[in-house]
Scaffold this motif. Sequence first.
Motif, PDB file in Angstrom:
ATOM      1  N   THR A   4       0.830  -1.212   0.000  1.00 40.48           N
ATOM      2  CA  THR A   4       0.000   0.000   0.000  1.00 40.48           C
ATOM      3  C   THR A   4       0.862   1.260   0.000  1.00 40.48           C
ATOM      4  N   ASP A   5       1.921   1.246   0.812  1.00 42.65           N
ATOM      5  CA  ASP A   5       2.836   2.396   0.838  1.00 42.65           C
ATOM      6  C   ASP A   5       3.529   2.577  -0.507  1.00 42.65           C
ATOM      7  N   THR A   8       1.140   4.137  -2.851  1.00 46.25           N
ATOM      8  CA  THR A   8       0.992   5.555  -2.515  1.00 46.25           C
ATOM      9  C   THR A   8       2.141   6.376  -3.082  1.00 46.25           C
ATOM     10  N   ASP A   9       3.356   5.837  -2.975  1.00 45.79           N
ATOM     11  CA  ASP A   9       4.519   6.535  -3.531  1.00 45.79           C
ATOM     12  C   ASP A   9       4.434   6.633  -5.050  1.00 45.79           C
ATOM     13  N   PHE A  11       1.886   7.174  -6.824  1.00 50.09           N
ATOM     14  CA  PHE A  11       0.978   8.251  -7.213  1.00 50.09           C
ATOM     15  C   PHE A  11       1.308   9.562  -6.513  1.00 50.09           C
ATOM     16  N   ASN A  12       2.463   9.615  -5.890  1.00 53.01           N
ATOM     17  CA  ASN A  12       2.905  10.841  -5.233  1.00 53.01           C
ATOM     18  C   ASN A  12       3.521  11.776  -6.272  1.00 53.01           C
ATOM     19  N   PRO A  13       2.991  12.986  -6.457  1.00 45.63           N
ATOM     20  CA  PRO A  13       3.545  13.895  -7.472  1.00 45.63           C
ATOM     21  C   PRO A  13       5.006  14.258  -7.231  1.00 45.63           C
ATOM     22  N   ASP A  14       5.441  14.209  -5.987  1.00 51.65           N
ATOM     23  CA  ASP A  14       6.830  14.541  -5.681  1.00 51.65           C
ATOM     24  C   ASP A  14       7.794  13.416  -6.081  1.00 51.65           C
ATOM     25  N   LEU A  15       7.252  12.267  -6.390  1.00 49.81           N
ATOM     26  CA  LEU A  15       8.081  11.118  -6.801  1.00 49.81           C
ATOM     27  C   LEU A  15       7.721  10.726  -8.230  1.00 49.81           C
ATOM     28  N   ALA A  16       7.669  11.711  -9.088  1.00 45.40           N
ATOM     29  CA  ALA A  16       7.228  11.471 -10.468  1.00 45.40           C
ATOM     30  C   ALA A  16       8.151  10.521 -11.212  1.00 45.40           C
ATOM     31  N   TRP A 246      12.887  -0.240  -3.826  1.00 43.02           N
ATOM     32  CA  TRP A 246      12.371   0.960  -3.194  1.00 43.02           C
ATOM     33  C   TRP A 246      12.161   0.745  -1.691  1.00 43.02           C
TER      34      TRP A 246
END
Length: 308
Positions: A4-5, A8-9, A11-16, A246
Amino acid sequence: MSITDFLTDLFNPDLAFLPKALAIAVMSSVVCGVVGCYVVLRGMAFIGDAVAHAVFPGLAIAFVLQGSLVLGGAVAGVATALLIAIFAQNRRLKEDSLIGVFLVATFALGIVIISQAPGYAGSLQQFLFGSITGIPDRDLYLVGGTGLVILGLVFALHKEFVAVCLDREMARSLGLPVFWLDIVLYVLVTLAVVISLQTIGNILVLALLITPAAAARLLTDRLGVMMLLSPAIGGTSALVGLYLSWSYDTPVGGTIVLVATAVFLLAWLFAPRHGLLTRRWRRPATAESAGGHRDDLAGAGEASPAVP
């Protein structure tokens, strides 16, 4: 890190860079899985290794000129593949000898070129071992488009490739253009290697080409099934490898290769027909079955009435 984490990463914009790395890793693994089937059938793993090294000068030139690494590597790899195919027509030298010559020469040329760029040590490490950061959008589209072209050519020339891989002389007697089919196959191997360099790196990319196909070869005797299993193994290895990388902060290329190798080892041990342990388990059962069959026959003979 839980799944799940990880999602989440993604779809995190900061981790494009993470979803782009995943897309390139999966796409390149699928393409390598398909092309790798021909490499394994033909026993041309050394050619794959040579191509992986041959793209290095193109990567170095593209880096110095700040161009596309994928395009630079493709040009260099295709040029080397053509040279190998042309020089191999001279029967005085075997193909593996020519591959060895070009392997070392092209890799050395790449080192000389990239050494002229400032801060080349860090760039050299990125080329050799791969990196999931700094992947531009144009490379994502280029990898996707190149992958579709490779798969299209594979499906169009599948029968011809199989004929050449299994029996070159028979293919030649059937009138197939073996020389040109060799060139096309070398070019496809080159392109498959180039699109995989972003995440896997120059040193480990051969494993992505060979290991899933070798595992699939152990799992089935049918080429059609093998060509479905190999990209499935490659794509799954890329997904699981990136997740583990990751989660535990390990090199992504090495982790993907280790996952694919684990699948190969499981196939080597437990494949339904060709697994080492499977064959050993089958032998006692077969012997016991044969012995019981003989006992039944003997018992039947003893119980049968005497012939007058």
